[in-house]
Scaffold this motif. Structure first.
Motif, PDB file in Angstrom:
ATOM      1  N   GLU A 138       0.840  -1.206   0.000  1.00 52.54           N
ATOM      2  CA  GLU A 138       0.000   0.000   0.000  1.00 52.54           C
ATOM      3  C   GLU A 138       0.874   1.254   0.000  1.00 52.54           C
ATOM      4  O   GLU A 138       0.569   2.234  -0.675  1.00 52.54           O
ATOM      5  N   ALA A 139       1.964   1.207   0.763  1.00 59.88           N
ATOM      6  CA  ALA A 139       2.880   2.346   0.768  1.00 59.88           C
ATOM      7  C   ALA A 139       3.546   2.514  -0.587  1.00 59.88           C
ATOM      8  O   ALA A 139       3.743   3.633  -1.061  1.00 59.88           O
ATOM      9  N   ALA A 140       3.879   1.401  -1.230  1.00 63.21           N
ATOM     10  CA  ALA A 140       4.467   1.470  -2.568  1.00 63.21           C
ATOM     11  C   ALA A 140       3.493   2.096  -3.548  1.00 63.21           C
ATOM     12  O   ALA A 140       3.884   2.880  -4.413  1.00 63.21           O
ATOM     13  N   ALA A 141       2.209   1.764  -3.397  1.00 63.33           N
ATOM     14  CA  ALA A 141       1.194   2.341  -4.281  1.00 63.33           C
ATOM     15  C   ALA A 141       1.112   3.849  -4.082  1.00 63.33           C
ATOM     16  O   ALA A 141       0.992   4.610  -5.050  1.00 63.33           O
ATOM     17  N   CYS A 142       1.203   4.299  -2.822  1.00 60.39           N
ATOM     18  CA  CYS A 142       1.212   5.745  -2.551  1.00 60.39           C
ATOM     19  C   CYS A 142       2.458   6.383  -3.150  1.00 60.39           C
ATOM     20  O   CYS A 142       2.408   7.484  -3.706  1.00 60.39           O
ATOM     21  N   ASP A 143       3.580   5.678  -3.044  1.00 58.32           N
ATOM     22  CA  ASP A 143       4.850   6.207  -3.539  1.00 58.32           C
ATOM     23  C   ASP A 143       4.858   6.311  -5.056  1.00 58.32           C
ATOM     24  O   ASP A 143       5.612   7.097  -5.621  1.00 58.32           O
ATOM     25  N   ASP A 144       4.016   5.520  -5.715  1.00 63.46           N
ATOM     26  CA  ASP A 144       3.943   5.553  -7.172  1.00 63.46           C
ATOM     27  C   ASP A 144       3.587   6.939  -7.693  1.00 63.46           C
ATOM     28  O   ASP A 144       3.928   7.289  -8.821  1.00 63.46           O
ATOM     29  N   THR A 145       2.885   7.723  -6.873  1.00 62.26           N
ATOM     30  CA  THR A 145       2.494   9.061  -7.326  1.00 62.26           C
ATOM     31  C   THR A 145       3.708   9.969  -7.494  1.00 62.26           C
ATOM     32  O   THR A 145       3.650  10.964  -8.207  1.00 62.26           O
ATOM     33  N   ARG A 146       4.841   9.625  -6.838  1.00 63.27           N
ATOM     34  CA  ARG A 146       6.054  10.437  -6.934  1.00 63.27           C
ATOM     35  C   ARG A 146       7.088   9.831  -7.869  1.00 63.27           C
ATOM     36  O   ARG A 146       7.995  10.525  -8.318  1.00 63.27           O
ATOM     37  N   ALA A 147       6.981   8.532  -8.121  1.00 70.94           N
ATOM     38  CA  ALA A 147       8.010   7.836  -8.885  1.00 70.94           C
ATOM     39  C   ALA A 147       8.079   8.350 -10.320  1.00 70.94           C
ATOM     40  O   ALA A 147       7.061   8.694 -10.924  1.00 70.94           O
ATOM     41  N   ILE A 148       9.284   8.379 -10.848  1.00 69.60           N
ATOM     42  CA  ILE A 148       9.515   8.910 -12.201  1.00 69.60           C
ATOM     43  C   ILE A 148      10.219   7.848 -13.033  1.00 69.60           C
ATOM     44  O   ILE A 148      11.268   7.337 -12.632  1.00 69.60           O
ATOM     45  N   ALA A 149       9.666   7.529 -14.164  1.00 70.47           N
ATOM     46  CA  ALA A 149      10.289   6.559 -15.058  1.00 70.47           C
ATOM     47  C   ALA A 149      11.646   7.073 -15.521  1.00 70.47           C
ATOM     48  O   ALA A 149      11.795   8.256 -15.868  1.00 70.47           O
ATOM     49  N   VAL A 150      12.623   6.195 -15.543  1.00 65.97           N
ATOM     50  CA  VAL A 150      13.971   6.588 -15.948  1.00 65.97           C
ATOM     51  C   VAL A 150      13.968   7.102 -17.380  1.00 65.97           C
ATOM     52  O   VAL A 150      14.649   8.091 -17.704  1.00 65.97           O
ATOM     53  N   ASP A 151      13.209   6.474 -18.251  1.00 65.65           N
ATOM     54  CA  ASP A 151      13.163   6.913 -19.649  1.00 65.65           C
ATOM     55  C   ASP A 151      12.671   8.356 -19.769  1.00 65.65           C
ATOM     56  O   ASP A 151      13.138   9.104 -20.640  1.00 65.65           O
ATOM     57  N   ARG A 152      11.736   8.735 -18.915  1.00 68.76           N
ATOM     58  CA  ARG A 152      11.238  10.117 -18.950  1.00 68.76           C
ATOM     59  C   ARG A 152      12.346  11.090 -18.552  1.00 68.76           C
ATOM     60  O   ARG A 152      12.508  12.147 -19.182  1.00 68.76           O
ATOM     61  N   LEU A 153      13.106  10.740 -17.535  1.00 67.71           N
ATOM     62  CA  LEU A 153      14.214  11.601 -17.132  1.00 67.71           C
ATOM     63  C   LEU A 153      15.256  11.727 -18.234  1.00 67.71           C
ATOM     64  O   LEU A 153      15.764  12.821 -18.502  1.00 67.71           O
ATOM     65  N   VAL A 154      15.580  10.604 -18.875  1.00 70.59           N
ATOM     66  CA  VAL A 154      16.566  10.629 -19.953  1.00 70.59           C
ATOM     67  C   VAL A 154      16.103  11.570 -21.069  1.00 70.59           C
ATOM     68  O   VAL A 154      16.892  12.362 -21.600  1.00 70.59           O
ATOM     69  N   THR A 155      14.827  11.491 -21.404  1.00 73.45           N
ATOM     70  CA  THR A 155      14.285  12.367 -22.449  1.00 73.45           C
ATOM     71  C   THR A 155      14.393  13.829 -22.056  1.00 73.45           C
ATOM     72  O   THR A 155      14.819  14.679 -22.852  1.00 73.45           O
ATOM     73  N   LEU A 156      14.011  14.148 -20.818  1.00 75.02           N
ATOM     74  CA  LEU A 156      14.059  15.537 -20.364  1.00 75.02           C
ATOM     75  C   LEU A 156      15.490  16.063 -20.316  1.00 75.02           C
ATOM     76  O   LEU A 156      15.735  17.256 -20.546  1.00 75.02           O
ATOM     77  N   LEU A 157      16.437  15.181 -20.028  1.00 74.46           N
ATOM     78  CA  LEU A 157      17.838  15.584 -19.991  1.00 74.46           C
ATOM     79  C   LEU A 157      18.432  15.750 -21.383  1.00 74.46           C
ATOM     80  O   LEU A 157      19.558  16.227 -21.531  1.00 74.46           O
ATOM     81  N   GLY A 158      17.695  15.340 -22.403  1.00 72.76           N
ATOM     82  CA  GLY A 158      18.207  15.409 -23.761  1.00 72.76           C
ATOM     83  C   GLY A 158      19.140  14.261 -24.084  1.00 72.76           C
ATOM     84  O   GLY A 158      20.003  14.367 -24.950  1.00 72.76           O
ATOM     85  N   GLY A 159      18.943  13.139 -23.375  1.00 74.35           N
ATOM     86  CA  GLY A 159      19.806  11.969 -23.535  1.00 74.35           C
ATOM     87  C   GLY A 159      20.738  11.838 -22.340  1.00 74.35           C
ATOM     88  O   GLY A 159      21.189  12.844 -21.793  1.00 74.35           O
ATOM     89  N   ALA A 160      21.002  10.610 -21.941  1.00 66.94           N
ATOM     90  CA  ALA A 160      21.888  10.377 -20.796  1.00 66.94           C
ATOM     91  C   ALA A 160      22.356   8.928 -20.791  1.00 66.94           C
ATOM     92  O   ALA A 160      21.644   8.031 -21.243  1.00 66.94           O
ATOM     93  N   ARG A 161      23.538   8.709 -20.268  1.00 64.23           N
ATOM     94  CA  ARG A 161      24.044   7.369 -20.006  1.00 64.23           C
ATOM     95  C   ARG A 161      23.451   6.890 -18.687  1.00 64.23           C
ATOM     96  O   ARG A 161      23.350   7.656 -17.724  1.00 64.23           O
ATOM     97  N   ILE A 162      23.034   5.631 -18.624  1.00 64.12           N
ATOM     98  CA  ILE A 162      22.410   5.080 -17.425  1.00 64.12           C
ATOM     99  C   ILE A 162      23.378   4.075 -16.797  1.00 64.12           C
ATOM    100  O   ILE A 162      23.821   3.135 -17.462  1.00 64.12           O
ATOM    101  N   GLU A 163      23.695   4.272 -15.522  1.00 58.85           N
ATOM    102  CA  GLU A 163      24.577   3.361 -14.795  1.00 58.85           C
ATOM    103  C   GLU A 163      23.826   2.780 -13.600  1.00 58.85           C
ATOM    104  O   GLU A 163      23.172   3.505 -12.859  1.00 58.85           O
ATOM    105  N   THR A 164      23.940   1.465 -13.407  1.00 61.66           N
ATOM    106  CA  THR A 164      23.368   0.817 -12.231  1.00 61.66           C
ATOM    107  C   THR A 164      24.269   1.080 -11.028  1.00 61.66           C
ATOM    108  O   THR A 164      25.490   0.982 -11.123  1.00 61.66           O
ATOM    109  N   VAL A 165      23.654   1.410  -9.887  1.00 59.79           N
ATOM    110  CA  VAL A 165      24.393   1.634  -8.643  1.00 59.79           C
ATOM    111  C   VAL A 165      24.035   0.508  -7.672  1.00 59.79           C
ATOM    112  O   VAL A 165      22.975   0.536  -7.042  1.00 59.79           O
ATOM    113  N   PRO A 166      24.884  -0.518  -7.542  1.00 59.14           N
ATOM    114  CA  PRO A 166      24.590  -1.595  -6.591  1.00 59.14           C
ATOM    115  C   PRO A 166      24.615  -1.063  -5.157  1.00 59.14           C
ATOM    116  O   PRO A 166      25.412  -0.179  -4.829  1.00 59.14           O
ATOM    117  N   ILE A 167      23.755  -1.607  -4.309  1.00 57.07           N
ATOM    118  CA  ILE A 167      23.677  -1.170  -2.921  1.00 57.07           C
ATOM    119  C   ILE A 167      24.383  -2.203  -2.038  1.00 57.07           C
ATOM    120  O   ILE A 167      23.945  -3.353  -1.954  1.00 57.07           O
TER     121      ILE A 167
END
Length: 246
Positions: A138-167
């Motif tokens: 349920e909390a994840a569903a609430c958080d979905d309202t803030r979540a941003i697709a990575v592809d959308r960010l890449v588009t807004l940035l005008g293109g970007a390299r994507i790197e995975t950050v292991p935790i």
């Protein structure tokens, strides 16, 4: 940001920068002479070349360590700086809090001359994290309202390299998935106070799932279910670095 005036009080304690994540961020920045940190919070991960931090919460600014770069109390969506103010701009685990994403990314592109680095999370991966999937859907569903697709960010940035950050399993920066191998940490109110999803979700939504987690830890069910995690050094919990050259 009024929200962080109320939930950011423990950040200097629970959100200490992790050196392995810091190394990834600093490599992504390259070798800029000047950096502006937007949505800077308490100053985690700021390299020595940081000349200014932009942060809307006075509570967060007050927790910046002595010797940090000067901080400007302002929102990402309207930064009172000239065009091309620094070689690089960075925005770390902040874009999902912005009220106008397009305006904020536009400001990053305006104030940076050469490079923008954004640390964010892929909601499709992040929301599969066991805490959300098994205990707090349920909390994840609430958080979905803030979540941003990575592809959308890449588009807004005008293109970007994507790197995975292991935790890493002993991550010192207490964001949402940092305790993936230390589940008992999520039962600590101070830890939860430094994680925006908990602070921004009603207690009535969180409490039942945490009670189930407590029971599963006491009975050993969690450890049986997640035995595969116990020997792992790091996991991909969906955190991504976006590196955009201008």
């Amino acid at each position: 940001m009024a929200t962080y005036d109320s939930i950011g009080a423990t950040y200097a304690v629970t959100r200490r920068p992790d050196p392995r994540i810091a190394a990834r961020i600093h490599r992504a920045l390259g070798d800029p002479a000047t950096v502006i940190n937007v949505g800077a919070g308490t100053g985690s991960y700021e390299p020595s070349q940081t000349v200014l931090a932009v942060e809307p919460s006075s509570v967060m600014i007050a927790q910046r360590p002595a010797g940090s770069a000067p901080a400007l109390e302002a929102a990402a969506e309207s930064i009172p700086l000239a065009d091309d103010s620094a070689d690089a701009a960075m925005a770390l685990l902040t874009v999902h809090h912005w009220s106008d994403l397009e305006a904020g990314i536009g400001e990053l592109r305006r104030i940076a001359r050469r490079r923008i680095v954004v640390l964010t999370f892929d909601p499709d991966v992040n929301h599969g994290f066991w805490l959300l999937d098994e205990y707090l859907p349920e909390a994840a569903a609430c958080d979905d309202t803030r979540a941003i697709a990575v592809d959308r960010l890449v588009t807004l940035l005008g293109g970007a390299r994507i790197e995975t950050v292991p935790i890493p399993h002993d991550c010192t920066d207490g964001f949402l998935a940092a305790f993936w191998r230390r589940p008992e940490a999520y039962l600590d109110p101070q830890v939860r106070a430094g994680i925006s999803m908990f602070a921004q979700t009603g207690d009535e939504v969180i409490r039942p799932g945490l009670a189930r987690l407590s029971d599963d830890l006491s009975s050993g069910r969690w450890h049986q279910r997640h035995a595969d995690l116990l020997d792992r050094e790091a996991v991909d919990a969906g955190y991504r670095l976006l590196v955009a050259d201008l």
